[in-house]
Design an enzyme around this catalytic site. Structure first.
Site, mmCIF file in Angstrom:
data_model
loop_
_atom_site.group_PDB
_atom_site.id
_atom_site.type_symbol
_atom_site.label_atom_id
_atom_site.label_comp_id
_atom_site.label_asym_id
_atom_site.label_seq_id
_atom_site.Cartn_x
_atom_site.Cartn_y
_atom_site.Cartn_z
ATOM 1 N N TYR A 126 -1.522 -8.760 10.075
ATOM 2 C CA TYR A 126 -2.192 -9.965 9.563
ATOM 3 C C TYR A 126 -2.961 -10.693 10.665
ATOM 4 C CZ TYR A 126 0.168 -9.210 5.138
ATOM 5 O OH TYR A 126 0.588 -8.664 3.953
ATOM 6 N N GLY B 8 -2.311 3.475 7.069
ATOM 7 C CA GLY B 8 -2.900 3.922 8.334
ATOM 8 C C GLY B 8 -4.338 4.374 8.215
ATOM 9 N N VAL C 205 0.882 -1.182 0.000
ATOM 10 C CA VAL C 205 0.000 0.000 0.000
ATOM 11 C C VAL C 205 0.912 1.222 0.000
ATOM 12 C CG1 VAL C 205 -1.725 1.324 1.313
ATOM 13 C CG2 VAL C 205 -1.874 -1.180 1.236
#
Lengths: 177, 177
Positions: free
Chosen positions: A157, A122, A116
């Site tokens: 994760y 965030g 990302v």
């Protein structure tokens, strides 16, 4: 464009080809397009027709080592599923996230190359990207979704439901002697 | 049968389609066919034309849960490489080992379903099977060979050069909430 169809079918959203931050999915993910006040939208795609130089720029932005474009093309071709994430602002779209998975198309999938863009981190967008990928894998009847996480993203994760070393199973890598 | 060709080419062995326990490779692996005194031979194949009921018997023998034959067929079809291990005695051949790997055909491979029949364990044949698989992956220019090892086989893979959690990288599995 089967993924578009399932993701943005009329039963799920009134927008046929875009997902706005006000859609249910994004409410769940608590994700927001950074420029949502200016009318930008985030959407996902499973198309493999990605400008590989734009993907390289994205990977550069997070500090990954460069890889030969030829090999990246081959890896994308031979991945089971590719999910990319885009920001669209009027007619301009920008690649802001990427992920892919290899698979035997039956039991197991392994996720690689989750990225990302730092400007978009965030905000829940990585989570949203992963949820799209997992959803797609589950819709293909894959029950064992695996990955290898760098130490700094293990918690990311874990929050998505991934377990490290379940029942003592160890991820292992082979290196030449 | 490209693998046969490379593995048993005339430069490597005088036997065009079999590898005997006296071949260099087996000397290295210190593996021995259990019935070598009676003229049995061990060989490897990358053919996907495996009797799936014979494979199921092999997996039963090590106590694995049964899986739908239909899905096993699909998984084999969509694996990058399949290496099976056979014992041949006169005209009869028996499936004694199996392994496969998924891959993006460019960077990463993940090894699944490594099995050696209990009657043939402890003789270096599992090591020989894995070495064939790794050799094949390396010949395809795959640099990142990965797997998920149950606790009792971590040392087996470590001896083959696999590292658990290198640089803190964690193998993770996704389970539905």
């Amino acid at each position: 464009m089967g993924f578009w169809k399932s993701l943005f079918s009329s039963s799920e959203s009134s927008a046929p080809s875009q997902l706005t931050h006000s859609d249910e999915y994004f409410a769940e993910a608590n994700a927001e397009a950074p420029n949502s006040s200016t009318g930008s939208r985030i959407f996902f795609s499973t198309s493999r027709e990605i400008d590989l130089y734009e993907l390289e720029e994205l990977c550069d932005a997070v500090g990954w080592s460069r890889r030969p474009i030829r090999k990246v093309r081959k890896a994308i071709q031979h991945s089971f599923i590719v999910v990319s994430m885009w920001e669209q602002q009027s007619n301009r779209r920008r690649l802001i996230g990427f992920s892919r998975a290899t698979s035997d198309h039956a039991f197991n999938a392994t996720i690689w190359d989750v990225v990302v863009h730092p400007d978009y981190q965030g905000k829940g967008l990585g989570k949203a990207l992963m949820q799209q990928l997992i959803k797609k894998l589950r819709s293909e009847d894959i029950s064992n979704v695996t990955l290898f996480a760098d130490p700094q993203v293990v918690d990311f994760y874990r929050n998505l439901g991934f377990m490290p070393d379940p029942e003592g199973i160890k991820g292992m890598f082979w290196y030449p002697d």
